[in-house]
Design a protein around this motif. Structure first.
Motif, PDB file in Angstrom:
ATOM      1  N   LEU A 106      -8.786  -9.470  -6.612  1.00  0.00           N
ATOM      2  CA  LEU A 106      -7.379  -9.865  -6.668  1.00  0.00           C
ATOM      3  C   LEU A 106      -6.536  -8.780  -6.015  1.00  0.00           C
ATOM      4  N   SER A 107      -5.721  -9.176  -5.041  1.00  0.00           N
ATOM      5  CA  SER A 107      -4.931  -8.228  -4.263  1.00  0.00           C
ATOM      6  C   SER A 107      -3.520  -8.742  -4.045  1.00  0.00           C
ATOM      7  N   GLY A 108      -2.680  -7.868  -3.511  1.00  0.00           N
ATOM      8  CA  GLY A 108      -1.322  -8.205  -3.113  1.00  0.00           C
ATOM      9  C   GLY A 108      -0.986  -7.452  -1.839  1.00  0.00           C
ATOM     10  N   HIS A 109       0.082  -6.678  -1.877  1.00  0.00           N
ATOM     11  CA  HIS A 109       0.483  -5.753  -0.816  1.00  0.00           C
ATOM     12  C   HIS A 109       1.123  -6.410   0.396  1.00  0.00           C
ATOM     13  N   THR A 110       0.659  -7.573   0.799  1.00  0.00           N
ATOM     14  CA  THR A 110       1.117  -8.194   2.047  1.00  0.00           C
ATOM     15  C   THR A 110       2.444  -8.933   1.904  1.00  0.00           C
ATOM     16  N   HIS A 111       2.813  -9.286   0.675  1.00  0.00           N
ATOM     17  CA  HIS A 111       3.988 -10.135   0.411  1.00  0.00           C
ATOM     18  C   HIS A 111       3.882 -11.473   1.141  1.00  0.00           C
ATOM     19  N   GLY A 112       2.662 -11.850   1.503  1.00  0.00           N
ATOM     20  CA  GLY A 112       2.445 -13.105   2.219  1.00  0.00           C
ATOM     21  C   GLY A 112       2.901 -13.086   3.659  1.00  0.00           C
ATOM     22  N   GLY A 113       3.375 -11.924   4.121  1.00  0.00           N
ATOM     23  CA  GLY A 113       3.847 -11.815   5.500  1.00  0.00           C
ATOM     24  C   GLY A 113       5.346 -11.996   5.653  1.00  0.00           C
ATOM     25  N   HIS A 114       6.050 -12.284   4.561  1.00  0.00           N
ATOM     26  CA  HIS A 114       7.522 -12.391   4.539  1.00  0.00           C
ATOM     27  C   HIS A 114       8.090 -13.614   5.270  1.00  0.00           C
ATOM     28  N   ILE A 115       7.695 -13.799   6.549  1.00  0.00           N
ATOM     29  CA  ILE A 115       8.285 -14.825   7.401  1.00  0.00           C
ATOM     30  C   ILE A 115       7.157 -15.597   8.091  1.00  0.00           C
ATOM     31  N   VAL A 116       7.274 -16.911   8.100  1.00  0.00           N
ATOM     32  CA  VAL A 116       6.283 -17.721   8.809  1.00  0.00           C
ATOM     33  C   VAL A 116       6.186 -17.243  10.254  1.00  0.00           C
ATOM     34  N   GLY A 117       4.983 -17.005  10.704  1.00  0.00           N
ATOM     35  CA  GLY A 117       4.760 -16.469  12.047  1.00  0.00           C
ATOM     36  C   GLY A 117       4.460 -14.988  11.985  1.00  0.00           C
ATOM     37  N   MET A 118       5.296 -14.238  11.263  1.00  0.00           N
ATOM     38  CA  MET A 118       5.040 -12.812  11.104  1.00  0.00           C
ATOM     39  C   MET A 118       3.806 -12.566  10.249  1.00  0.00           C
ATOM     40  N   ASP A 119       3.430 -13.570   9.437  1.00  0.00           N
ATOM     41  CA  ASP A 119       2.254 -13.412   8.589  1.00  0.00           C
ATOM     42  C   ASP A 119       0.992 -13.146   9.396  1.00  0.00           C
ATOM     43  N   ARG A 120       0.946 -13.635  10.641  1.00  0.00           N
ATOM     44  CA  ARG A 120      -0.233 -13.390  11.476  1.00  0.00           C
ATOM     45  C   ARG A 120      -0.345 -11.906  11.826  1.00  0.00           C
ATOM     46  N   LEU A 121       0.780 -11.254  12.052  1.00  0.00           N
ATOM     47  CA  LEU A 121       0.768  -9.818  12.335  1.00  0.00           C
ATOM     48  C   LEU A 121       0.361  -9.034  11.096  1.00  0.00           C
ATOM     49  N   VAL A 122       0.894  -9.438   9.938  1.00  0.00           N
ATOM     50  CA  VAL A 122       0.553  -8.757   8.693  1.00  0.00           C
ATOM     51  C   VAL A 122      -0.934  -8.905   8.387  1.00  0.00           C
ATOM     52  N   ALA A 123      -1.487 -10.081   8.667  1.00  0.00           N
ATOM     53  CA  ALA A 123      -2.917 -10.301   8.436  1.00  0.00           C
ATOM     54  C   ALA A 123      -3.760  -9.340   9.266  1.00  0.00           C
ATOM     55  N   ARG A 124      -3.362  -9.109  10.507  1.00  0.00           N
ATOM     56  CA  ARG A 124      -4.129  -8.215  11.378  1.00  0.00           C
ATOM     57  C   ARG A 124      -4.182  -6.799  10.824  1.00  0.00           C
ATOM     58  N   ALA A 125      -3.144  -6.408  10.103  1.00  0.00           N
ATOM     59  CA  ALA A 125      -3.106  -5.062   9.522  1.00  0.00           C
ATOM     60  C   ALA A 125      -3.824  -4.988   8.183  1.00  0.00           C
ATOM     61  N   ASN A 126      -4.329  -6.123   7.696  1.00  0.00           N
ATOM     62  CA  ASN A 126      -4.951  -6.160   6.373  1.00  0.00           C
ATOM     63  C   ASN A 126      -6.307  -6.848   6.399  1.00  0.00           C
ATOM     64  N   GLY A 127      -7.064  -6.574   7.444  1.00  0.00           N
ATOM     65  CA  GLY A 127      -8.419  -7.094   7.528  1.00  0.00           C
ATOM     66  C   GLY A 127      -8.507  -8.582   7.787  1.00  0.00           C
ATOM     67  N   GLY A 128      -7.404  -9.200   8.216  1.00  0.00           N
ATOM     68  CA  GLY A 128      -7.393 -10.644   8.450  1.00  0.00           C
ATOM     69  C   GLY A 128      -6.926 -11.451   7.252  1.00  0.00           C
ATOM     70  N   PHE A 129      -6.548 -10.776   6.174  1.00  0.00           N
ATOM     71  CA  PHE A 129      -6.150 -11.449   4.939  1.00  0.00           C
ATOM     72  C   PHE A 129      -4.649 -11.263   4.703  1.00  0.00           C
ATOM     73  N   VAL A 130      -3.965 -12.350   4.317  1.00  0.00           N
ATOM     74  CA  VAL A 130      -2.523 -12.220   4.103  1.00  0.00           C
ATOM     75  C   VAL A 130      -2.031 -13.027   2.913  1.00  0.00           C
ATOM     76  N   SER A 131      -2.606 -14.205   2.657  1.00  0.00           N
ATOM     77  CA  SER A 131      -2.099 -15.043   1.577  1.00  0.00           C
ATOM     78  C   SER A 131      -3.123 -16.108   1.214  1.00  0.00           C
ATOM     79  N   GLY A 132      -3.392 -16.260  -0.083  1.00  0.00           N
ATOM     80  CA  GLY A 132      -4.246 -17.345  -0.535  1.00  0.00           C
ATOM     81  C   GLY A 132      -5.662 -16.931  -0.854  1.00  0.00           C
ATOM     82  N   LEU A 133      -6.524 -17.934  -0.990  1.00  0.00           N
ATOM     83  CA  LEU A 133      -7.913 -17.744  -1.415  1.00  0.00           C
ATOM     84  C   LEU A 133      -8.835 -17.718  -0.202  1.00  0.00           C
ATOM     85  N   TYR A 134      -9.694 -16.694  -0.146  1.00  0.00           N
ATOM     86  CA  TYR A 134     -10.629 -16.535   0.962  1.00  0.00           C
ATOM     87  C   TYR A 134     -12.048 -16.337   0.420  1.00  0.00           C
TER      88      TYR A 134
END
Length: 376
Positions: free
Chosen positions: A309-337
């Motif tokens: 169970l993790s957080g930190h990403t805030h889901g990427g804040h803005i649709v579209g920006m979440d893809r950038l946030v995912a790249r900085a977090n191992g490909g993970f940004v929001s939801g179940l993987y």
């Protein structure tokens, strides 16, 4: 480096939006100063009113500064897109379309749209989050824990923006779920124990039959880390610093482990250590790991963790920006993987840092995860 980027951003907007306005020169000069001030407001606030992590300003001031800053970012993005399209049309000699894109009020109009979007994003950032229900299939889960409900809170960020009343609303919504266990996966607070005493006090009212277990995020270190650890424990939380606890039900058990955050290296505190966290754990008890950042999920899966169970990403804040946030977090940004046989859940978080307080298409959440036994 951030200041340089902010100055470049502000200069671009002043040249492309402010100076071309058909307004008196003093008005344009004032708008230019406002643009530079908003672009650099994090540094200004850190110099005169607290810190970048914890601006000690009235709520409405923080909200206004945040709205203006996000509006600048969105305006820059929209104007850049317009300029790229304009350049393409110029190369294609599409004079009719060029005239439209060079209209004197198009870019100011885009700035107004960006401001409206930003105001909406600030409002969404400040509401008490809705509850999100997730079912998590786990291979080898003991039958006694089939249907076990874990409520996850993360990234609460109690601050001068998200104050005690807001935290009390989060606590009330959480307690209403009557979960078996409450876990908090870091970034509970922004600021010192003294500054945030009233804002975090409602967290002591969290209730679950198997207790409240917490770990640290990076923001706890920006205050006085040890003081916060003492404060959280005084509220009745079990705070795991590279450690684990055992949760039992009908003769079966789960291991709830937790690690610290990598930013600990800057403050002379213990670095995250998954091996230390699970040392001595019952080999028959599946391991649920609390790790503020999702980036180490694949390594944690190798250690036999069944659910992270993790957080930190805030889901990427803005649709579209979440893809950038995912790249900085191992490909993970929001939801179940699914991650190499382990389940990873990354929550959007209940709150967020007041220095980037926006949610556009990425809602905050209180998460209830119902564990389900999956056949191997």
């Amino acid at each position: 480096m951030l200041s340089v980027v902010a100055i470049v951003l502000a200069s671009y907007l002043v040249l492309r939006v402010v100076f071309p306005l058909r307004l008196p020169w003093p008005v344009r000069a004032g708008l230019a100063v406002l643009v530079y001030g908003l672009a650099l407001h994090h540094r200004i606030v850190a110099r005169f009113a607290g810190s970048m992590a914890s601006p000690e300003l009235p709520k409405l001031v923080i909200a206004a500064l945040g709205t203006g800053f996000i509006a600048l970012l969105l305006t820059a993005l929209f104007v850049l897109l317009l300029d790229v399209v304009t350049l393409m049309l110029w190369a294609l000699r599409r004079r009719g379309a060029l005239a439209t894109l060079r209209g004197p009020w198009l870019r100011p109009g885009v700035a107004v749209l960006a401001l409206l979007l930003s105001a909406y994003g600030t409002w969404r950032a400040m509401v008490v989050p809705q509850v999100r229900q997730i079912e998590v299939p786990i291979a080898g889960l003991p039958q006694a824990f089939d249907g076990y409900r874990v409520l996850q809170l993360t990234d609460i960020h109690a601050s001068r923006l998200l104050t005690g009343d807001w935290v009390a609303g989060v606590v009330a919504a959480s307690n209403a779920q009557q979960a078996d266990l409450i876990v908090i996966t870091g970034d509970l607070v922004d600021g010192s124990v003294t500054a945030r005493a009233n804002d975090v006090r409602p967290l002591a009212d969290l209730r679950a039959p198997d207790g409240v277990i917490a770990i640290t995020g990076n923001h706890e270190y920006y205050g006085v880390y040890r003081d916060w650890m003492d404060a959280f424990r005084a509220m009745g939380m079990a705070v795991l610093e590279n450690a684990h606890v055992r949760v039992e039900r009908d003769g079966a058990a789960l291991t709830i482990a937790g690690v610290t955050d990598p930013v600990a290296a800057r403050y002379g505190q213990a670095l995250p250590d998954i091996d230390a966290a699970i040392a001595g754990a019952d080999p028959q008890a599946p391991i649920v790991l609390l790790d503020h950042r999702p980036v180490e999920a694949r390594e944690n899966a190798k250690r036999g963790v069944v659910l992270q169970l993790s957080g930190h990403t805030h889901g990427g804040h803005i649709v579209g920006m979440d893809r950038l946030v995912a790249r900085a977090n191992g490909g993970f940004v929001s939801g179940l993987y699914p991650v190499d046989g382990m389940q990873l859940y990354v929550s959007n978080g209940a709150g967020l840092w007041p220095g980037f307080a926006t949610r556009i298409g990425v809602p905050s959440e209180i998460t209830v995860l119902t564990l389900r036994r999956a056949e191997v």
